[in-house]
Write a protein that holds these residues in place. Sequence first.
Motif, short mmCIF file in Angstrom:
data_model
loop_
_atom_site.label_atom_id
_atom_site.label_comp_id
_atom_site.label_asym_id
_atom_site.label_seq_id
_atom_site.Cartn_x
_atom_site.Cartn_y
_atom_site.Cartn_z
N GLY A 178 39.83 56.43 32.73
CA GLY A 178 38.79 56.41 33.75
C GLY A 178 38.38 57.77 34.27
N TRP A 180 36.69 59.90 37.82
CA TRP A 180 37.12 59.91 39.23
C TRP A 180 36.08 59.37 40.20
CZ3 TRP A 180 33.28 62.82 41.03
CH2 TRP A 180 32.82 63.91 40.27
N ASN A 181 34.88 59.01 39.73
CA ASN A 181 33.84 58.67 40.71
C ASN A 181 33.92 57.23 41.21
OD1 ASN A 181 33.01 57.76 38.21
ND2 ASN A 181 30.85 58.20 38.56
N LYS A 204 44.72 54.77 32.21
CA LYS A 204 44.98 56.11 32.75
C LYS A 204 43.82 56.51 33.66
CE LYS A 204 44.06 60.19 31.25
NZ LYS A 204 43.64 60.73 32.59
N GLN A 237 44.53 65.34 30.19
CA GLN A 237 44.09 65.19 28.80
C GLN A 237 45.23 64.97 27.82
OE1 GLN A 237 41.85 68.98 28.33
NE2 GLN A 237 42.95 69.10 26.40
N PHE A 254 36.63 54.18 27.31
CA PHE A 254 36.63 55.45 28.04
C PHE A 254 35.41 55.57 28.94
CE2 PHE A 254 34.93 59.83 28.11
CZ PHE A 254 35.93 60.44 28.84
N THR A 255 35.61 56.07 30.15
CA THR A 255 34.50 56.45 31.03
C THR A 255 34.70 57.91 31.42
OG1 THR A 255 34.21 54.23 31.90
CG2 THR A 255 33.37 56.01 33.25
N GLY A 256 33.72 58.72 31.14
CA GLY A 256 33.85 60.14 31.48
C GLY A 256 32.73 60.95 30.86
N SER A 257 33.01 62.22 30.63
CA SER A 257 31.95 63.12 30.18
C SER A 257 31.72 63.01 28.67
CB SER A 257 32.34 64.56 30.53
OG SER A 257 33.51 64.89 29.84
N THR A 260 34.42 64.92 26.43
CA THR A 260 35.70 64.18 26.30
C THR A 260 35.48 62.94 25.44
OG1 THR A 260 36.27 64.96 28.51
CG2 THR A 260 37.66 63.25 27.59
N GLU A 278 31.56 55.13 27.89
CA GLU A 278 30.59 55.16 29.01
C GLU A 278 30.51 56.61 29.46
OE1 GLU A 278 28.72 52.89 30.00
OE2 GLU A 278 29.61 51.03 29.28
N LEU A 279 29.46 57.29 29.05
CA LEU A 279 29.43 58.75 29.22
C LEU A 279 28.38 59.17 30.25
CD1 LEU A 279 29.90 59.59 25.44
CD2 LEU A 279 31.65 59.15 27.16
N GLY A 280 27.98 60.41 30.16
CA GLY A 280 27.12 60.97 31.19
C GLY A 280 25.65 60.59 31.05
N GLU A 415 23.43 67.55 33.40
CA GLU A 415 23.98 66.64 34.40
C GLU A 415 24.70 67.47 35.47
OE1 GLU A 415 27.42 64.24 33.36
OE2 GLU A 415 26.52 62.51 34.34
N1 LIG Z 1 28.63 55.91 31.85
C1 LIG Z 1 29.47 55.59 32.81
O1 LIG Z 1 29.72 54.42 33.08
C2 LIG Z 1 30.15 56.67 33.61
C3 LIG Z 1 30.77 56.33 34.80
C4 LIG Z 1 31.39 57.32 35.54
C5 LIG Z 1 31.39 58.64 35.10
N2 LIG Z 1 30.78 58.95 33.94
C6 LIG Z 1 30.75 60.35 33.48
O2 LIG Z 1 32.00 60.97 33.71
C7 LIG Z 1 31.86 62.35 33.97
C8 LIG Z 1 32.63 62.75 35.20
O3 LIG Z 1 33.93 62.27 35.13
P1 LIG Z 1 35.19 63.20 34.75
O4 LIG Z 1 34.95 64.59 35.22
O5 LIG Z 1 36.40 62.48 35.22
O6 LIG Z 1 35.12 63.18 33.16
P2 LIG Z 1 36.15 63.79 32.11
O7 LIG Z 1 35.59 63.55 30.77
O8 LIG Z 1 36.54 65.16 32.48
O9 LIG Z 1 37.49 62.93 32.30
C9 LIG Z 1 37.47 61.53 32.18
C10 LIG Z 1 38.87 61.05 31.85
O10 LIG Z 1 39.24 61.50 30.55
C11 LIG Z 1 40.54 62.08 30.59
N3 LIG Z 1 40.63 63.06 29.51
C12 LIG Z 1 40.21 64.35 29.53
N4 LIG Z 1 40.42 64.91 28.30
C13 LIG Z 1 40.97 63.96 27.52
C14 LIG Z 1 41.41 63.94 26.16
N5 LIG Z 1 41.33 64.99 25.38
N6 LIG Z 1 41.90 62.77 25.69
C15 LIG Z 1 41.98 61.67 26.46
N7 LIG Z 1 41.60 61.64 27.76
C16 LIG Z 1 41.10 62.77 28.28
C17 LIG Z 1 40.62 62.64 32.00
O11 LIG Z 1 41.95 62.89 32.38
C18 LIG Z 1 39.96 61.53 32.80
O12 LIG Z 1 40.86 60.48 33.03
C19 LIG Z 1 30.37 62.56 34.13
O13 LIG Z 1 29.83 63.12 32.95
C20 LIG Z 1 29.82 61.16 34.31
O14 LIG Z 1 28.48 61.00 33.94
C21 LIG Z 1 30.18 58.00 33.18
#
Ligand SMILES: NC(=O)c1ccc[n+]([C@@H]2O[C@H](COP(=O)([O-])OP(=O)(O)OC[C@H]3O[C@@H](n4cnc5c(N)ncnc54)[C@H](O)[C@@H]3O)[C@@H](O)[C@H]2O)c1
Length: 518
Positions: A178, A180-181, A204, A237, A254-257, A260, A278-280, A415
Amino acid sequence: MLRRLASLPLRRPAAALLAAGVRCISSGSVEITLPLNFWAGKRRTGPEKCSKDIVYEPATGRVLCQLEPCGAVEVDQAVKAAKLAFGYWSKMSGMERARVMIEAAHIIESKREEIAEMEVVNNGKSITEARLDVDSARLCIEYYAGLASTLAGQHVQLPGGSFAYTRREPLGVCVGIGAWNYPFQIAAWKSAPALACGNSMVFKPSPVTPVTAVMLAEIYAKAGVPEGLFNVVQGGQETGSLLCQHPDVAKVSFTGSVPTGQKIMEMASKGVKPVTLELGGKSPLLIFKDSDLENAVRGALMANFLSQGQVCSNGTRVFVQKDILPEFVKEVVKRTQAIEIGDPLLESTRMGALVSQPHLDKVLSFVDRAKKEGATVLCGGESYVPSDPKLRGGYYMTPCVLGNCTDDMTCVKEEIFGPVMSVLPFETEDEVLQRANDTSLGLAAGVFTRDVRRAHRVVEHLKAGSCFINNYNITPVEVPFGGFKMSGIGRENGQVTIEFYSQLKTVFVEMGDVDSLF
Ligand SMILES: NC(=O)c1ccc[n+]([C@@H]2O[C@H](COP(=O)([O-])OP(=O)(O)OC[C@H]3O[C@@H](n4cnc5c(N)ncnc54)[C@H](O)[C@@H]3O)[C@@H](O)[C@H]2O)c1
Ligand SMILES: C[N+](C)(C)CCCC=O
């Protein structure tokens, strides 16, 4: 779980306290001492020798807790627990699984205030929004509980009385990672469909917001899921990579950038594991001159300032038809300046703190860069220090509206993930569609117009997974959510997500003799 630094009355039901005007906790009063990992039915400490990360309270900048990142041993224990639980859970009927999930939803409802408060303390968003996030989590679990008993295959007749049928089966141990938002909501949006389909999960959370996912784990345990069905491992990570690469993990959601997400996809590809990403986003919001201006302004604010602007689907490129630009800008700026910033646990607050000091610095540096590139700051874009002394170390900024923007500016292309709206004028429908789609991302998009034909025509041409007509940033759990292009793969919510957490087995049944060629 909480050591209260402030003296508080004995805990009464949250609703009663609120009615009496007393908050259960206040900003700066919480310290978390219990372990935040959870597997095989219990909270667990992390590895004995590990370098602990500090987790801060965004509203105050105080230390909230220490994070013990899990290593290979702990990840393996959590996956083993999940594998064992999968054996029991996957053999239960959909109705049996639903009963437990509904119980979890009831518990969430009864703990709504407690969970929302902890989300605020850990994330910095306003209590009003945090409550809605908890509601969305509960609704998601209720929704998938309802679908659990509807999972079914097909019967296909074949020649000679033979037939085939399909079975919809779970995948096994799923990993959820996940951002953090929306810490609690993301954990629920991933676990609800996974569990409904008969899978188990190791989740995680982001190392920045580790607190509420473990509350969800306790809730599932209390509701009666088998030990190990939903586990939480903390870390960054390295822990995430260990999870993705674990041979007993069947799927990663996965939800994040975007960067990643690309790494996750690469790791999952080694084991040919399916991924949900689910990305940016850098989503466009198109406001035509025939819009209901009041609703268009409200929509633009909802598209930019929820959760301090830290929302993936935000419509941060606000295209406004030239004829109404002055009127629109005047109203948007007036209302943005009126947003009450401050203690996120106060009912009156509409904008709390950004998630961390480095993130605040990053968002402010985007505003500086926008100015250098020629944008005009119409309001906000500065760090903000609330008058309450206990909030002085918090990560606040004033919400920002940028004018004079052009498509080539960094604030329009990248973004920002903060409360920064870029306003861009346009003249024609064709022109704005071309500009709106000129991005490698495609999470969401919106259009405001009173012309019903234009609305649907525009939406047909927008290259985005979630399109809003005359509204923005609503995500009912019954409808799919996810991105086009580099904004992701797969969907969360809605019926279709069942397909991303299950697989079809086809069974051929011969009713006659084997017609052998040999
Ligand atoms: N599309 C969606 O539904 C959605 C929702 C919320 C946030 N986001 C995106 O998330 C981003 C912000 O969140 P963030 O800063 O937590 O993102 P991030 O990609 O930095 O981290 C997300 C998660 O991935 C983990 N991670 C980092 N590197 C990894 C690796 N190598 N292997 C496995 N896991 C790893 C982190 O510890 C964290 O739990 C923004 O780009 C935002 O647009 C997307
Ligand atoms: C509920 N919101 C505000 C649409 C957020 C969806 C999840 C993206 O960050």
